[in-house]
Design an enzyme around this catalytic site. Structure first.
Site, PDB file in Angstrom:
ATOM      1  N   TYR A  76     -32.393 -11.077  22.154  1.00  0.00           N
ATOM      2  CA  TYR A  76     -30.975 -11.325  22.457  1.00  0.00           C
ATOM      3  C   TYR A  76     -30.751 -11.299  23.972  1.00  0.00           C
ATOM      4  O   TYR A  76     -30.101 -12.193  24.523  1.00  0.00           O
ATOM      5  CB  TYR A  76     -30.105 -10.285  21.752  1.00  0.00           C
ATOM      6  CG  TYR A  76     -28.627 -10.438  22.036  1.00  0.00           C
ATOM      7  CD1 TYR A  76     -27.924 -11.555  21.586  1.00  0.00           C
ATOM      8  CD2 TYR A  76     -27.922  -9.474  22.759  1.00  0.00           C
ATOM      9  CE1 TYR A  76     -26.563 -11.703  21.852  1.00  0.00           C
ATOM     10  CE2 TYR A  76     -26.564  -9.609  23.025  1.00  0.00           C
ATOM     11  CZ  TYR A  76     -25.897 -10.725  22.570  1.00  0.00           C
ATOM     12  OH  TYR A  76     -24.549 -10.872  22.839  1.00  0.00           O
TER      13      TYR A  76
ATOM     14  N   SER B 189     -23.165 -11.867  28.390  1.00  0.00           N
ATOM     15  CA  SER B 189     -23.126 -10.459  27.961  1.00  0.00           C
ATOM     16  C   SER B 189     -23.665  -9.585  29.089  1.00  0.00           C
ATOM     17  O   SER B 189     -24.396 -10.072  29.961  1.00  0.00           O
ATOM     18  CB  SER B 189     -24.036 -10.297  26.733  1.00  0.00           C
ATOM     19  OG  SER B 189     -24.187  -8.937  26.400  1.00  0.00           O
TER      20      SER B 189
HETATM   21  N1  LIG Z   1     -19.442  -8.061  20.221  1.00  0.00           N
HETATM   22  C1  LIG Z   1     -20.115  -7.697  21.300  1.00  0.00           C
HETATM   23  O1  LIG Z   1     -20.416  -6.519  21.504  1.00  0.00           O
HETATM   24  C2  LIG Z   1     -20.484  -8.708  22.339  1.00  0.00           C
HETATM   25  C3  LIG Z   1     -20.802  -8.251  23.631  1.00  0.00           C
HETATM   26  C4  LIG Z   1     -21.154  -9.168  24.609  1.00  0.00           C
HETATM   27  C5  LIG Z   1     -21.182 -10.513  24.316  1.00  0.00           C
HETATM   28  N2  LIG Z   1     -20.863 -10.950  23.046  1.00  0.00           N
HETATM   29  C6  LIG Z   1     -20.924 -12.382  22.798  1.00  0.00           C
HETATM   30  O2  LIG Z   1     -19.628 -12.811  22.478  1.00  0.00           O
HETATM   31  C7  LIG Z   1     -19.682 -13.995  21.678  1.00  0.00           C
HETATM   32  C8  LIG Z   1     -18.749 -13.844  20.491  1.00  0.00           C
HETATM   33  O3  LIG Z   1     -19.168 -12.753  19.706  1.00  0.00           O
HETATM   34  P1  LIG Z   1     -18.178 -11.827  18.870  1.00  0.00           P
HETATM   35  O4  LIG Z   1     -18.378 -10.456  19.342  1.00  0.00           O
HETATM   36  O5  LIG Z   1     -16.811 -12.386  18.840  1.00  0.00           O
HETATM   37  O6  LIG Z   1     -18.906 -11.915  17.452  1.00  0.00           O
HETATM   38  P2  LIG Z   1     -18.427 -12.466  16.022  1.00  0.00           P
HETATM   39  O7  LIG Z   1     -17.160 -11.820  15.644  1.00  0.00           O
HETATM   40  O8  LIG Z   1     -19.611 -12.315  15.154  1.00  0.00           O
HETATM   41  O9  LIG Z   1     -18.134 -14.003  16.297  1.00  0.00           O
HETATM   42  C9  LIG Z   1     -19.162 -14.917  16.543  1.00  0.00           C
HETATM   43  C10 LIG Z   1     -18.630 -16.317  16.410  1.00  0.00           C
HETATM   44  O10 LIG Z   1     -19.711 -17.221  16.645  1.00  0.00           O
HETATM   45  C11 LIG Z   1     -19.769 -18.149  15.590  1.00  0.00           C
HETATM   46  N3  LIG Z   1     -21.122 -18.617  15.364  1.00  0.00           N
HETATM   47  C12 LIG Z   1     -22.227 -17.899  15.095  1.00  0.00           C
HETATM   48  N4  LIG Z   1     -23.277 -18.725  14.902  1.00  0.00           N
HETATM   49  C13 LIG Z   1     -22.812 -19.988  15.056  1.00  0.00           C
HETATM   50  C14 LIG Z   1     -23.400 -21.271  14.975  1.00  0.00           C
HETATM   51  N5  LIG Z   1     -24.683 -21.434  14.664  1.00  0.00           N
HETATM   52  N6  LIG Z   1     -22.624 -22.356  15.205  1.00  0.00           N
HETATM   53  C15 LIG Z   1     -21.316 -22.204  15.489  1.00  0.00           C
HETATM   54  N7  LIG Z   1     -20.698 -21.023  15.574  1.00  0.00           N
HETATM   55  C16 LIG Z   1     -21.437 -19.923  15.350  1.00  0.00           C
HETATM   56  C17 LIG Z   1     -19.216 -17.405  14.368  1.00  0.00           C
HETATM   57  O11 LIG Z   1     -18.645 -18.310  13.450  1.00  0.00           O
HETATM   58  P3  LIG Z   1     -19.320 -18.824  12.081  1.00  0.00           P
HETATM   59  O12 LIG Z   1     -20.118 -17.687  11.531  1.00  0.00           O
HETATM   60  O13 LIG Z   1     -18.156 -19.216  11.274  1.00  0.00           O
HETATM   61  O14 LIG Z   1     -20.152 -19.999  12.494  1.00  0.00           O
HETATM   62  C18 LIG Z   1     -18.101 -16.588  15.019  1.00  0.00           C
HETATM   63  O15 LIG Z   1     -16.925 -17.353  15.112  1.00  0.00           O
HETATM   64  C19 LIG Z   1     -21.152 -14.173  21.324  1.00  0.00           C
HETATM   65  O16 LIG Z   1     -21.712 -15.143  22.157  1.00  0.00           O
HETATM   66  C20 LIG Z   1     -21.764 -12.801  21.623  1.00  0.00           C
HETATM   67  O17 LIG Z   1     -23.133 -12.899  21.950  1.00  0.00           O
HETATM   68  C21 LIG Z   1     -20.507 -10.078  22.072  1.00  0.00           C
END
Ligand SMILES: NC(=O)c1ccc[n+]([C@@H]2O[C@H](COP(=O)([O-])OP(=O)(O)OC[C@H]3O[C@@H](n4cnc5c(N)ncnc54)[C@H](OP(=O)(O)O)[C@@H]3O)[C@@H](O)[C@H]2O)c1
Length: 265
Positions: free
Chosen positions: A158, A145
């Site tokens: 985070y 991130s």
């Molecule tokens: N959205 C943003 O603004 C942003 C910005 C920078 C980086 N990121 C990073 O991008 C990645 C994906 O995030 P996203 O934005 O796509 O969010 P999201 O829509 O909430 O998706 C997160 C994914 O991670 C899975 N997950 C969460 N806890 C888990 C666990 N304990 N074991 C296995 N899977 C788990 C969730 O699936 P289940 O709940 O089904 O397990 C879901 O598929 C993350 O690493 C996040 O930190 C996000």
């Protein structure tokens, strides 16, 4: 768009039940890759599996996996190797954040974020590394991130997890460079996904940054375009990355001038 280099490649994606992970899965399926999708929400994974298999006639396996459970990680990856033989690309995408000031973060939240974002990512990586090194082929893509580059208020824990991911990723890249294994970190700014349902329970941050939020399809496209290519980092959006460069050069000034902008949460 078909990405020829991905046809027939074995790709494992963690956190594939929604957000960027699901979008990456869609693009890889469209390019003819064999997929393994991992997350805790098995119902969502099965739904995605059915969609992708019907639309693209590709092989998609799904496993219910909580990446913070290292025994489960071992079991699932052992089974993946039995079924697939090898993994060409691992996308470590599973992760979550909770925006709170350090003094308000509970021990459970702190441990939870580190267990998923850091230990889980390292555990999944450890499972694929020996074979990638042996085959002298593979690509590990870690979704970190911009929070791993600039730490901001209410995101202390985070940010710390994502700084850890970047530290690990940068060292790993050097460790495996002689084995033809590629390592990429992905550092996006805010993306319009369900991430904020947990991270930003009051909705303040989303309201403040809505106008420059990235779309998950766009981020996924950049990730998939980098696959099997020597890409050190993907930083999105570019202007935000310029900020992190200035931050490294002039941290004190940046923190003083940027205080208001950082306090979006
Ligand atoms: N959205 C943003 O603004 C942003 C910005 C920078 C980086 N990121 C990073 O991008 C990645 C994906 O995030 P996203 O934005 O796509 O969010 P999201 O829509 O909430 O998706 C997160 C994914 O991670 C899975 N997950 C969460 N806890 C888990 C666990 N304990 N074991 C296995 N899977 C788990 C969730 O699936 P289940 O709940 O089904 O397990 C879901 O598929 C993350 O690493 C996040 O930190 C996000």
């Amino acid at each position: 768009m078909v990405r020829e280099q991905l046809k027939g490649k074995n790709i494992v994606i963690t956190g594939a039940s929604g957000g960027i992970g699901a979008e990456i899965a869609r693009l890889c399926a469209a390019s003819g890759s064999n997929l393994v999708l991992l997350a805790r929400s098995i119902d969502k994974l099965v739904q995605l599996q059915n969609q992708l298999q019907q639309k693209h006639q590709v092989k998609v396996d799904v496993y219910q996996l909580d990446v913070s459970d290292t025994n489960q990680v071992k079991e699932v990856f052992t089974d993946i190797f039995i079924k697939m033989g090898h993994v060409d690309i691992l996308v470590n995408n599973a992760g979550f954040g909770i925006f709170r000031e350090a003094h308000q973060a509970s021990f459970d939240e702190i441990k939870g974020m580190f267990d998923v974002n850091v230990v889980g990512l390292m555990a999944c990586t450890s499972m694929v590394l020996p074979k990638m090194r042996e085959r002298r082929f593979g690509h590990i893509i870690n979704i970190a991130s911009q929070a791993g580059k600039i730490a901001t208020p209410k995101s202390s824990v985070y940010s710390a997890t994502k700084h850890a991911v970047l530290g690990y990723t940068n060292a790993l890249r050097m460790e495996v460079s002689d084995f033809n294994v590629l390592v990429t970190s992905v550092n996006p700014g805010p993306i319009a996904t369900n991430f904020f349902n947990i991270a930003d329970e009051k909705g303040t941050y989303v309201k403040n940054v809505q106008r420059f939020m990235l779309q998950p399809e766009y981020v996924a496209g950049k990730v998939v375009d980098s696959m099997l290519k020597k890409t050190r980092e993907i930083n999105l959006p570019r202007w935000m990355n310029m900020g992190s460069i200035v931050y490294v050069l002039f941290p004190r000034l940046f923190e003083r001038l940027g205080k208001k902008a950082f306090n979006q949460k």
